[in-house]
Design an enzyme around this catalytic site. Structure first.
Site, PDB file in Angstrom:
ATOM      1  N   ASN A  76       0.575   4.168  -2.708  1.00 43.72           N
ATOM      2  CA  ASN A  76       0.348   5.533  -2.235  1.00 43.72           C
ATOM      3  C   ASN A  76       1.293   6.513  -2.915  1.00 43.72           C
ATOM      4  O   ASN A  76       0.870   7.562  -3.419  1.00 43.72           O
ATOM      5  CB  ASN A  76       0.534   5.572  -0.711  1.00 43.72           C
ATOM      6  CG  ASN A  76       0.454   6.974  -0.128  1.00 43.72           C
ATOM      7  OD1 ASN A  76       1.242   7.843  -0.471  1.00 43.72           O
ATOM      8  ND2 ASN A  76      -0.488   7.186   0.766  1.00 43.72           N
ATOM      9  N   ASP A  81       0.814  -1.212   0.000  1.00 41.98           N
ATOM     10  CA  ASP A  81       0.000   0.000   0.000  1.00 41.98           C
ATOM     11  C   ASP A  81       0.851   1.267   0.000  1.00 41.98           C
ATOM     12  O   ASP A  81       0.468   2.279  -0.581  1.00 41.98           O
ATOM     13  CB  ASP A  81      -0.936   0.002   1.216  1.00 41.98           C
ATOM     14  CG  ASP A  81      -2.078  -1.003   1.066  1.00 41.98           C
ATOM     15  OD1 ASP A  81      -2.356  -1.408  -0.078  1.00 41.98           O
ATOM     16  OD2 ASP A  81      -2.680  -1.373   2.082  1.00 41.98           O
ATOM     17  N   GLU A  87       1.962   4.947   6.047  1.00 44.67           N
ATOM     18  CA  GLU A  87       3.028   5.923   6.252  1.00 44.67           C
ATOM     19  C   GLU A  87       2.594   6.924   7.318  1.00 44.67           C
ATOM     20  O   GLU A  87       1.550   7.564   7.187  1.00 44.67           O
ATOM     21  CB  GLU A  87       3.353   6.646   4.939  1.00 44.67           C
ATOM     22  CG  GLU A  87       3.786   5.715   3.812  1.00 44.67           C
ATOM     23  CD  GLU A  87       5.029   4.919   4.167  1.00 44.67           C
ATOM     24  OE1 GLU A  87       5.981   5.506   4.730  1.00 44.67           O
ATOM     25  OE2 GLU A  87       5.044   3.700   3.904  1.00 44.67           O
TER      26      GLU A  87
END
EC number: 2.7.1.-
Length: 305
Positions: free
Chosen positions: A71, A67, A271
């Site tokens: 992103n 992911d 993140e």
């Protein structure tokens, strides 16, 4: 017959030695598919490769990783002018692959690559945070954020997405709520939140459907939060079933603002972003992505076409 439109694969360095990926790339090239490959080494590489992709004139930019990689590529695409912007393709190579799994993107590299270069391109939403950061799948805050941040790499490599759940159970002694205030159109809440999920996509943390009603083409974000007025056994049950619970609060909003008296951490597709104030808004039809016909994150308008 026209040759296939060129594509560029940006692959996370951790997946560069994947033999299945190498074989899949070669197979597509043998079928006259122009497929450039670039490997990321450090933060910012993906954004630079997106610029290179534009210079090469590719039609599709494939994010190969988890992911976090998706992103970074999606955020760089969103910053480009709409005219001539490449379409996003996805090759899931991460630990949990939450976004890809929710989209029903194949986990077998050759199947995923074929979808990424030949699949149907549909407009999808992104979310923007504090006018500077993006997420394509989900922003999570509270206890869940600390778990995904702290789960050891060796545990993730050995067990995949379930590692987050196991690590979470082991860390229940550190359970601590975040006091905050959340506002949006016709919505206001303040109190102590154990888990906050703001979903463009449905699931995070290795397959947990934190925002089960979220769609990536409805112009809305799904907010779901678990308040701290909860006993531990009930808390665990609330996270993993669909039963009504007065301590699980939800809303569908085009934007929301979160304020806290102390520093909070949100994970944007894994993140971290720290702060006391967060403004999160949806960007409707921000980019295009190649998705399968059975993608469960598309509303009826797109999925039925």
């Amino acid at each position: 017959m026209h040759p296939p439109a060129p594509a560029l694969l940006i692959i996370n360095g951790k997946g560069a030695g994947n033999e299945e990926v190498r074989l899949a790339v070669q197979k597509l090239r043998d079928e006259n598919q122009t497929l450039h490959v670039r490997v990321t080494w450090e933060q910012g590489d993906a954004a630079r490769y997106v610029q290179e992709a534009c210079q090469l004139g590719v039609a599709t930019l494939i994010a190969g990783g988890g992911d976090g990689t998706i992103n970074e590529v999606a955020a760089a695409l969103a910053a480009l002018p709409a005219k001539g912007r490449p379409v996003l393709g996805i090759l899931p190579l991460g630990t949990a692959n939450d976004f890809a799994m929710a989209c029903n993107i194949p986990l077998i590299p050759e199947q995923a690559l074929r979808l990424a270069v030949k699949g149907r391109a549909v407009p999808i939403d992104l979310a923007k945070v504090n006018d500077q950061r993006y997420f394509i799948n989900m922003a999570t805050g509270g206890f869940g954020t600390r778990i995904t941040t702290e789960t050891p790499e060796k545990l993730k490599a050995a067990l995949g997405g379930v590692s987050y759940f196991i690590h979470g159970l082991l860390r229940m002694d550190t359970l601590k709520a975040d006091r905050c205030e959340i506002r949006g159109p016709d919505f206001h809440w303040s109190g102590d939140a154990l888990v906050i999920g703001i979903g463009n996509g449905k699931q995070a943390g290795g397959g947990q459907q934190l925002c089960p009603d979220a769609l990536i083409n409805d112009g809305l974000l799904q907010l779901r939060l678990l308040t701290a007025d909860e006993l531990l056994p009930t808390l665990i049950a609330s996270l993993f079933n669909d039963e009504e619970n007065k301590n699980v609060i939800g809303a569908a909003l085009p934007w929301l603002e979160i304020d806290a008296p102390h520093e909070m951490t949100f994970n944007l597709d894994g993140e971290p972003l720290k702060g006391r104030h967060f403004r999160i808004e949806v960007l409707p039809n921000a980019i295009e992505c190649r998705l399968p016909p059975n993608c469960e994150l598309l509303g009826q308008t797109q999925s039925s076409q």
